[in-house]
Write an enzyme that holds these catalytic residues in place. Structure first.
Site, short mmCIF file in Angstrom:
data_model
loop_
_atom_site.label_atom_id
_atom_site.label_comp_id
_atom_site.label_asym_id
_atom_site.label_seq_id
_atom_site.Cartn_x
_atom_site.Cartn_y
_atom_site.Cartn_z
N CYS A 165 35.98 -20.21 -8.44
CA CYS A 165 36.40 -19.98 -7.06
C CYS A 165 36.17 -21.26 -6.27
O CYS A 165 35.49 -22.18 -6.72
CB CYS A 165 35.59 -18.83 -6.45
SG CYS A 165 33.82 -19.19 -6.34
N CYS A 217 35.22 -26.54 -4.53
CA CYS A 217 34.47 -26.45 -5.79
C CYS A 217 35.32 -26.62 -7.04
O CYS A 217 34.78 -26.65 -8.15
CB CYS A 217 33.74 -25.11 -5.86
SG CYS A 217 32.54 -24.89 -4.52
#
Length: 473
Positions: A457, A137
């Site tokens: 994250c 991500c």
């Protein structure tokens, strides 16, 4: 490890307050933090002997729920549209761009270097190098910082960075047995050899291998990890639903007020022009409360309503050395300052990247939490973001897991993701990082701040944080 963390957190003196406190109270700032956040004179973070790297502009095509208007396209089509939107917005000559870097997660095998294919499709010179990076991500974060490094090192003056994801059409493979048979069959020379191989094919060979948003090392989905993380930090279902409703409500307000300036229209071939994100859907706590747990059944707290959804989208950002930008007549939006990447346990701390990255980037930049005017954190799940805020506000966690003497503190909500976040705007894995950075820059200008902190994250137990400084107005 998981049970140890859960047990330890449940035995914390403050854990009962965390679990029982109301949403606003559980995230309120300490009086010390509020005092630290008072306006004060701030210096620029420029460093002697280090090139200033600036963001000239950042755009994205609308982020759409997968299976909607982008369903018939390929990833390079979305990336090309973002690049063309950037070219239109900035009028930067294509031949001025020294390098192009794109991030993506689930790669289309036909266009594995999607940066190159998108660049050629957008009309960039075939002499302009382009490569693709992947870091879950935070893939477009990695693309941006790769560009920052190239400029700071004097290798380039102008870099385009971005990211793309198309969850509407992900690669589905044959089983390993079938792939092995087909490759061997391709090498067979006689009819007898081919018939012999074909005769060994069994029905189970045809079972496809479907992609999963799961950790390779643990075989656990991110949603499952988010559920465990929320339980460990005492984040209730109600808190998660309240936070998700906040994200959608703020995103709808920002969209209605025209604050999402990074969105550029995209005329989808054979369809209408898409002009806005389609995942922003404010609901009600009553409706959200009716949904069943999506991962840990029947007692989990993570649902479809408090999770980010599968999203298609692409982003692009024009990054330059300050000297080059000014020489070309551009007014930069922001400086890209210090950044860090972190990595921790991919099972129990999979989604705690912001907790670990935030204090490190603040210390690297010589700032405190109170110096930050704008926070833009990636929202994978409401439970994940709330667990991070609680971890950041825990002395015990800081001392026992981070090797710190004290907590960094939780960002105040009135500065946190106030134009919505990934829960509402959408999360095309490889494209989100650029959205976070340009949103931080736009918010700094709109709100009169100087420093923004972007954090995210990523799968694999990794994370990223960066300081964005508003360019002098």
């Amino acid at each position: 490890m998981s049970s140890m963390l859960c047990s330890a957190l449940r035995n914390l003196p403050v854990s009962s307050a965390w679990a029982a406190g109301a949403f606003a109270r559980s995230l309120s700032c300490s009086s010390q933090l509020q005092a630290a956040a008072q306006p004060k004179t701030k210096k620029t973070l420029g460093k002697t002997g280090v090139k200033n790297v600036v963001v000239v502009e950042g755009v994205r095509i609308p982020f759409l729920q997968s299976g909607t208007s982008y369903a018939d396209l390929m990833p390079h089509d979305l990336a090309r549209a973002a690049l063309q939107g950037l070219l239109t917005r900035t009028s930067v000559p294509r031949d001025v761009v020294d390098y192009i870097v794109y991030g993506t997660v689930i790669q289309e095998v036909k266009t594995s270097n999607v940066a190159r294919e998108a660049a050629l499709g957008a009309g960039f010179s075939d002499k302009t190098p382009a490569h693709t990076v992947t870091m879950a991500c935070i893939s477009s974060n990695q693309a941006m910082t790769t560009g920052v490094g190239m400029i700071a090192a004097g290798q380039c003056d102008v870099v385009v960075a971005g990211g793309v994801e198309l969850m509407s059409d992900v690669p589905i493979r044959h089983s390993r047995k079938m792939r092995k048979t087909m490759l061997t069959l391709n090498r067979a020379k006689t009819l007898g050899q081919k018939l012999s191989l074909i005769s060994k094919i069994r029905p189970d060979y045809f079972t496809p291998e479907l992609p999963a948003v799961a950790e390779f090392s643990t075989s656990e989905t991110m949603g499952h990890s988010a559920d465990r993380l929320a339980a460990a930090f005492g984040v209730s279902r109600l808190e998660q639903d309240e936070y998700a409703l906040r994200s959608h409500s703020l995103a709808k307000k920002a969209q209605d007020e025209g604050l999402l300036q990074d969105v550029v229209p995209f005329k989808v071939p054979g369809k209408d022009t898409v002009t806005k994100d389609n995942g922003i859907r404010p609901s009600s706590l009553e409706q959200m409360g009716k949904l069943k747990p999506a991962f840990v059944k029947p007692y989990g707290t993570v649902t479809a309503a408090n999770s980010s959804f599968l999203t298609d989208g692409a982003s692009a950002m024009l990054i330059m050395s300050e000297e080059k930008a000014l020489a070309m007549g551009y007014k930069p939006k922001a400086y890209l300052r210090d950044f860090v990447y972190v990595s921790q346990d991919p099972k129990d701390q999979l989604l705690l990247g912001p907790t670990y990255a935030t204090p490190k980037v603040l210390e690297k930049a010589g700032l405190t939490l109170g110096d930050i005017d704008v926070f833009e954190f990636h929202e994978a799940f409401a439970g994940q973001i709330l667990a991070n805020l609680k971890a950041m506000d825990s002395d015990w966690f800081a001392q026992n897991y981070m090797g710190r003497k004290s907590k960094v503190g939780a960002p105040p909500l009135d500065k946190f993701n106030t134009w919505g976040g990934s829960l509402s705007l959408g999360h095309p894995f490889g494209a989100t990082g650029c959205r976070l950075v340009i949103t931080a820059a736009h918010r700094l200008k709109k709100e009169g701040g100087q420093y923004g902190l972007v954090a995210a994250c990523a799968a694999g137990g990794q994370g990223h944080a960066m300081i964005v400084e508003l360019y002098p107005q």
